[in-house]
Design a protein around this motif. Structure first.
Motif, PDB file in Angstrom:
ATOM      1  N   LEU A 189       0.824  -1.201   0.000  1.00  0.00           N
ATOM      2  CA  LEU A 189       0.000   0.000   0.000  1.00  0.00           C
ATOM      3  C   LEU A 189       0.859   1.252   0.000  1.00  0.00           C
ATOM      4  CD1 LEU A 189      -2.626   1.602   0.313  1.00  0.00           C
ATOM      5  CD2 LEU A 189      -2.544   1.114   2.776  1.00  0.00           C
ATOM      6  N   ALA A 190       1.892   1.271   0.833  1.00  0.00           N
ATOM      7  CA  ALA A 190       2.772   2.439   0.896  1.00  0.00           C
ATOM      8  C   ALA A 190       3.410   2.711  -0.456  1.00  0.00           C
ATOM      9  CB  ALA A 190       3.849   2.225   1.956  1.00  0.00           C
ATOM     10  N   ARG A 191       3.814   1.655  -1.149  1.00  0.00           N
ATOM     11  CA  ARG A 191       4.447   1.849  -2.444  1.00  0.00           C
ATOM     12  C   ARG A 191       3.471   2.436  -3.461  1.00  0.00           C
ATOM     13  NH1 ARG A 191       9.640  -0.354  -2.653  1.00  0.00           N
ATOM     14  NH2 ARG A 191       9.793   1.081  -4.419  1.00  0.00           N
ATOM     15  N   TYR A 192       2.205   1.995  -3.419  1.00  0.00           N
ATOM     16  CA  TYR A 192       1.214   2.587  -4.318  1.00  0.00           C
ATOM     17  C   TYR A 192       0.962   4.059  -3.974  1.00  0.00           C
ATOM     18  CZ  TYR A 192      -0.046  -1.645  -6.856  1.00  0.00           C
ATOM     19  OH  TYR A 192      -0.020  -2.738  -7.682  1.00  0.00           O
TER      20      TYR A 192
ATOM     21  N   TRP B 211       4.612  -7.112   9.927  1.00  0.00           N
ATOM     22  CA  TRP B 211       5.183  -5.762   9.974  1.00  0.00           C
ATOM     23  C   TRP B 211       6.630  -5.777   9.507  1.00  0.00           C
ATOM     24  CZ3 TRP B 211       9.282  -3.718  12.852  1.00  0.00           C
ATOM     25  CH2 TRP B 211       9.436  -2.332  12.740  1.00  0.00           C
ATOM     26  N   ARG B 212       7.394  -6.768   9.931  1.00  0.00           N
ATOM     27  CA  ARG B 212       8.797  -6.857   9.511  1.00  0.00           C
ATOM     28  C   ARG B 212       8.904  -7.003   7.991  1.00  0.00           C
ATOM     29  NH1 ARG B 212      11.773 -11.424  12.753  1.00  0.00           N
ATOM     30  NH2 ARG B 212      13.520 -10.636  11.492  1.00  0.00           N
ATOM     31  N   GLN B 213       8.016  -7.809   7.406  1.00  0.00           N
ATOM     32  CA  GLN B 213       8.052  -7.984   5.955  1.00  0.00           C
ATOM     33  C   GLN B 213       7.636  -6.696   5.242  1.00  0.00           C
ATOM     34  OE1 GLN B 213       9.337 -10.436   4.411  1.00  0.00           O
ATOM     35  NE2 GLN B 213       8.797  -9.913   2.301  1.00  0.00           N
ATOM     36  N   SER B 214       6.724  -5.943   5.844  1.00  0.00           N
ATOM     37  CA  SER B 214       6.299  -4.677   5.226  1.00  0.00           C
ATOM     38  C   SER B 214       7.460  -3.703   5.130  1.00  0.00           C
ATOM     39  CB  SER B 214       5.146  -4.051   6.020  1.00  0.00           C
ATOM     40  OG  SER B 214       5.603  -3.452   7.228  1.00  0.00           O
ATOM     41  N   ARG B 215       8.372  -3.757   6.085  1.00  0.00           N
ATOM     42  CA  ARG B 215       9.541  -2.877   6.055  1.00  0.00           C
ATOM     43  C   ARG B 215      10.437  -3.208   4.862  1.00  0.00           C
ATOM     44  NH1 ARG B 215       8.592   1.423   8.115  1.00  0.00           N
ATOM     45  NH2 ARG B 215      10.830   1.841   8.323  1.00  0.00           N
TER      46      ARG B 215
ATOM     47  N   HIS C 248      11.160  -0.734   1.103  1.00  0.00           N
ATOM     48  CA  HIS C 248      12.465  -0.317   0.577  1.00  0.00           C
ATOM     49  C   HIS C 248      12.974  -1.227  -0.546  1.00  0.00           C
ATOM     50  CE1 HIS C 248      12.715   2.530   3.883  1.00  0.00           C
ATOM     51  NE2 HIS C 248      12.410   1.547   4.717  1.00  0.00           N
ATOM     52  N   ASP C 249      12.110  -2.083  -1.075  1.00  0.00           N
ATOM     53  CA  ASP C 249      12.516  -3.016  -2.124  1.00  0.00           C
ATOM     54  C   ASP C 249      12.767  -2.249  -3.425  1.00  0.00           C
ATOM     55  OD1 ASP C 249      12.893  -5.030  -3.928  1.00  0.00           O
ATOM     56  OD2 ASP C 249      10.903  -5.921  -3.705  1.00  0.00           O
TER      57      ASP C 249
END
Length: 319
Positions: free
Chosen positions: A246-249, A293-297, A301-302
């Motif tokens: 979501l953040a990336r979008y 949450w860890r995976q969302s981080r 930054h991917d």
């Protein structure tokens, strides 16, 4: 009256009994849909037998697209919509396998399809009570909030900016412009994000017309402004992880605010903790929230992350 042709797209996984009820209700639609596409997410129950019986019983063409592995609701809808568009669908009506359609649903949609291209109808729960679904997405926080009260008191149309794959009706040109549903979500948050992406281009509406009934009972509590349903550890993990997508979008559309999104993530975690304690009466899912949450981080930054691309009008069938 001439009704726009609608292709129903269903994503299913190991719910053969519910799927049979849904397919039976689709056969009673008046007017009938143009076609039905069912994406079988590698089910291991009697789904295959149910679908074979439906090929004979349904009065409209049924396409079964079986995936080699379970791709989740997101992957199922992505594959199903792609198949429907490749087969020439003009409108696609997305739904889970644990609902039933009301017989006059497509007739209820029809008067509005000349004006809107992303529509939702109202739903009943398994007790035939109105199911709460009226939200708006706050881009600053990256969270959708319930809208209290009777949203139809002054109009039969409620303007929103989120979607729900349990019943959203989409024009094919909208899908071509926005792209397919993002299969990377797997489950949870994919439809909210997709509806928001559509709302950046055109209206997303909720109609005062009952079109679906939830067939599967769920544990839930009434918070006054909304219902809070039970979930699963997989749902919790994906819900937190998918905040990275979501953040990336939001970044793509220039709407990401690091501070606000952090607050939204905390609110999301708090809601899930409330769900665990008040609805499911356990804390065993806390680890899933943390891992998500860890995976969302990582996703945040991917360097290789890309949004789903728009589709060309000439997209050929890929399945």
């Amino acid at each position: 009256m001439t009704y726009p042709p609608v292709t129903v797209v269903v994503a299913t996984f190991n719910r053969a009994d519910y799927l049979a009820r849904l397919l039976d209700s689709l056969g009673k639609l008046d007017p009938a849909p143009a076609a039905v596409v069912v994406v079988d997410n590698a089910s291991t129950d009697s789904t295959t037998e149910v679908l074979e019986a439906a090929r004979v019983a349904l009065p409209v063409p049924l396409t079964v697209h079986r995936l080699p592995v379970n791709a989740g609701g997101s992957g199922g809808f992505s594959a199903g919509v792609e198949r429907a568009l490749a087969d020439g669908a003009e409108w696609v009506w997305l739904m889970d396998d644990d609902v039933e359609v009301l017989p006059d649903a497509l007739a209820a949609f029809a008067p509005w399809q000349h004006k809107y291209r992303c529509l939702h109808g109202r739903r009943l729960d398994h007790n035939d009570e109105p199911f709460f679904w009226q939200h708006r997405f706050n881009a600053f926080l990256g969270v959708h909030f319930p809208v209290p009260g009777d949203v139809f008191v002054n109009s039969p149309v409620f303007r929103t900016n989120v979607a729900c794959f349990e019943g959203v009706l989409l024009h094919s040109d909208v899908v071509r412009a926005v792209g397919l549903p993002d299969p990377r979500f797997f489950i949870n948050g994919d439809d909210t994000t997709y509806g928001w992406l559509i709302s950046q281009r055109e209206p997303v509406v909720y109609l005062d017309e009952f079109v679906l009934r939830k067939a599967r009972p769920q544990k839930q509590i009434d918070l006054g402004v909304r219902h809070l349903n039970d979930s699963s550890n997989l749902g919790r993990y994906c819900g937190m992880r998918n905040r990275g997508h979501l953040a990336r979008y939001l970044m793509v559309h220039g709407r990401y605010n690091r501070f606000g999104f952090g607050i939204g993530t905390a609110l999301t975690a708090a809601k899930e903790l409330l769900r665990l304690v008040a609805v499911e009466r356990t804390l065993s899912g806390v680890g899933s929230l943390w891992n998500g949450w860890r995976q969302s981080r990582f996703l945040l930054h991917d360097p290789d992350w890309q949004p789903m691309p728009a589709l060309d009008r000439g997209t050929e069938r890929t399945a």
